[in-house]
Every structure is written in structure tokens, then in C-alpha cells.
Design a protein around this motif. Structure first.
Motif, mmCIF file in Angstrom:
data_model
loop_
_atom_site.group_PDB
_atom_site.id
_atom_site.type_symbol
_atom_site.label_atom_id
_atom_site.label_comp_id
_atom_site.label_asym_id
_atom_site.label_seq_id
_atom_site.Cartn_x
_atom_site.Cartn_y
_atom_site.Cartn_z
ATOM 1 N N ARG A 150 12.818 5.466 -10.112
ATOM 2 C CA ARG A 150 13.375 5.865 -8.826
ATOM 3 C C ARG A 150 13.047 4.797 -7.798
ATOM 4 N NH1 ARG A 150 11.199 11.681 -7.431
ATOM 5 N NH2 ARG A 150 12.541 11.285 -5.619
ATOM 6 N N LYS B 190 11.965 2.842 -4.552
ATOM 7 C CA LYS B 190 10.865 2.941 -3.589
ATOM 8 C C LYS B 190 9.596 3.546 -4.179
ATOM 9 C CE LYS B 190 13.904 3.154 0.453
ATOM 10 N NZ LYS B 190 14.228 3.872 1.705
ATOM 11 N N ILE B 191 9.564 3.746 -5.501
ATOM 12 C CA ILE B 191 8.354 4.223 -6.173
ATOM 13 C C ILE B 191 7.680 3.022 -6.836
ATOM 14 C CG2 ILE B 191 7.377 5.742 -7.924
ATOM 15 C CD1 ILE B 191 8.521 7.226 -5.549
ATOM 16 N N ARG B 192 6.378 2.883 -6.630
ATOM 17 C CA ARG B 192 5.637 1.760 -7.222
ATOM 18 C C ARG B 192 5.207 2.137 -8.638
ATOM 19 N NH1 ARG B 192 0.162 -0.306 -7.262
ATOM 20 N NH2 ARG B 192 0.105 -2.570 -6.902
ATOM 21 N N TYR B 193 5.600 1.326 -9.608
ATOM 22 C CA TYR B 193 5.303 1.592 -11.000
ATOM 23 C C TYR B 193 4.346 0.531 -11.548
ATOM 24 C CZ TYR B 193 9.196 4.883 -10.922
ATOM 25 O OH TYR B 193 10.022 5.933 -10.633
ATOM 26 N N THR C 249 8.298 -2.370 -7.741
ATOM 27 C CA THR C 249 8.889 -1.272 -6.975
ATOM 28 C C THR C 249 10.390 -1.485 -6.897
ATOM 29 O OG1 THR C 249 6.879 -1.099 -5.617
ATOM 30 C CG2 THR C 249 8.869 -0.015 -4.788
#
Length: 248
Positions: free
Chosen positions: A122, A124-127, A148
Motif C-alpha cells: 500500500r 505511503k506504508i514503509r516496508y 515506501t
């Protein structure tokens, strides 16, 4: 199989007259080798001697691993290089946190490829991606990369291979009056343009900083910044994005 820790080789035997002596145990703890033969003998009380040998493979070194993550719009491309010697590489595992379906972490991939395209992300989610390489001797090496994703650079796709000058496209930034687009090859900036729209058609040839340039075979990285107020004010926002493409 392989040993990844010091191993002791000992010799023993049996004889009707009984064993008088055998070669003393021999410990091996390196250097790494794909095949080493340890030989010894046993002698019985009647003076007869018999030989024996044991072949072992030894590797106590972890694999060599490098990794990178390139984020795009709803996608993250994870690339890595892993090698091991003398014990061959057995597998590479890719784990991600946060994981899939609200889990804390998920294993996404196991194999020996050098790339993984993660589309279950998704914006804007930091992975965080953890790359674990294991060789046949059981040695492991771990590398971690973060990315991100976001609606930023749209085309060409990150890492795309192209054969003609592309149209660079990115997400429009509210209130931006223009953009600064830079094209780099290695450590050299070879283009800087200020389009007013969120697209830029690259040409086969152009001039920059008093020099002629040509879009030839190789890897390129491009950057986009939004500009506000006038160009003379040089008021730029945060980097819209950065990605690479390859001219084949």
C-alpha cells in the motif's frame, strides 16, 4: 555433506590379535575446501597395518549478499545478488514486515532468483525486507532494505528496459508551477529540464552544460522535484521520486 565448524577425524579398527595403535585423531577447522581427504592407519598386535581415509568438505564463511529496494506506485522491486564458495548457494528467503493481511511479518519468496516484484503493498506504508541467504553448508547471511511505495514516478516502470527515448511521467504535485527533472548516468548529471507539466519527452540527443549528449545503451537514473513560486526563487518541494531505466 559439508561441515561449517571444526571437525575431528579419528581412526579405529578391529583385529583378531587386537589393535596395537591407530593414527591419532586429527582436527580440521579450515581453510575452506570443497574436498579434503584425511588418511590414517591402524596396526594390530600381529604387526599388520591397514589404511583408511575420510573425505570432508568444509565451509565456515557466510554467503556474500547485497540488496536494494526500488519503490514505485503500489509496487516495490527487491533486487539482490548472493554468492557462496566453496559451498554452493542453497536458497534465498525474502521476508517482509509489516506482512500480508495485517500480519506482523510474511515470507514472500524462497528460491535462487535475484529479483522479487512485490505488488501486495500500500502506498505511503514503509516496508522492511529481510533477505536471508543460506549455503549448502548451513551458513547464513542477512541483509535488510526498506522502501515506501507511493504514487510518484509513473513511467517508465522502475528498472524497465527500453529501446527508444521514453516519456517520463510522474504524479502531479498540487500547486507546483513547474518541475525540475534531472537525468544521471553513473555519477554524472547529463540533463536538467524544467517542464510545467508532469511529463517530459526525452530526446535521442540534446545539449547540457555546454556539451552534446546522446541516449545510448546503459543504465540511467532520473529524479523529479516540484517547483513553487518562480524558477528564480528556486523554491523546491520534497523529491517526487527517483528510479532507473535501462536503454538496451
Amino acid at each position: 555433506g559439508w561441515y561449517n565448524h571444526p571437525v575431528s577425524v579419528s581412526f579405529g579398527g578391529s583385529s583378531f590379535s587386537g589393535i596395537a595403535s591407530c593414527t591419532a585423531p586429527e582436527a580440521y577447522g579450515g581453510p575452506n575446501t570443497a574436498g579434503l581427504t584425511v588418511s590414517g592407519t591402524c596396526t594390530d598386535n600381529a604387526g599388520k597395518t591397514a589404511p583408511a581415509s575420510y573425505t570432508l568438505a568444509y565451509d565456515a564463511s557466510p554467503p556474500a549478499v547485497s540488496a536494494a529496494a526500488d519503490a514505485g506506485d503500489s509496487v516495490i522491486n527487491v533486487n539482490w545478488q548472493a554468492s557462496s564458495t566453496p559451498a554452493p548457494l542453497a536458497s534465498v528467503e525474502i521476508a517482509r514486515s509489516p506482512g500480508i493481511d495485517a500480519s506482523a511479518a510474511s515470507i514472500l519468496y524462497r528460491g535462487t532468483s535475484g529479483a522479487y516484484k512485490d505488488t501486495r503493498v500500500r502506498n505511503k506504508i514503509r516496508y522492511t525486507y529481510t533477505i536471508t541467504a543460506v549455503d549448502q553448508a548451513g551458513n547464513t547471511a542477512v541483509r535488510t532494505v526498506v522502501a515506501t511505495p507511493g504514487a510518484r514516478l509513473l513511467s517508465p516502470a522502475a528498472g524497465a528496459k527500453i529501446s527508444k527515448p521514453p516519456t517520463l511521467a510522474w504524479t502531479a504535485v498540487p500547486k507546483a508551477r513547474y518541475y525540475n527533472v534531472q537525468l544521471w548516468q553513473g555519477s554524472h548529471k547529463i540533463l536538467s529540464e524544467w517542464p510545467k507539466r508532469a511529463t517530459l519527452d526525452l530526446k535521442r540527443t540534446w545539449r547540457f552544460a555546454g556539451r552534446a549528449h546522446r541516449l545510448k545503451r546503459g543504465r540511467y537514473r532520473w529524479y523529479v522535484w516540484p517547483g513553487f513560486a518562480t524558477r528564480k526563487a528556486a523554491r523546491y518541494g520534497s523529491l517526487v521520486g527517483s528510479a532507473t531505466f535501462v536503454v538496451a
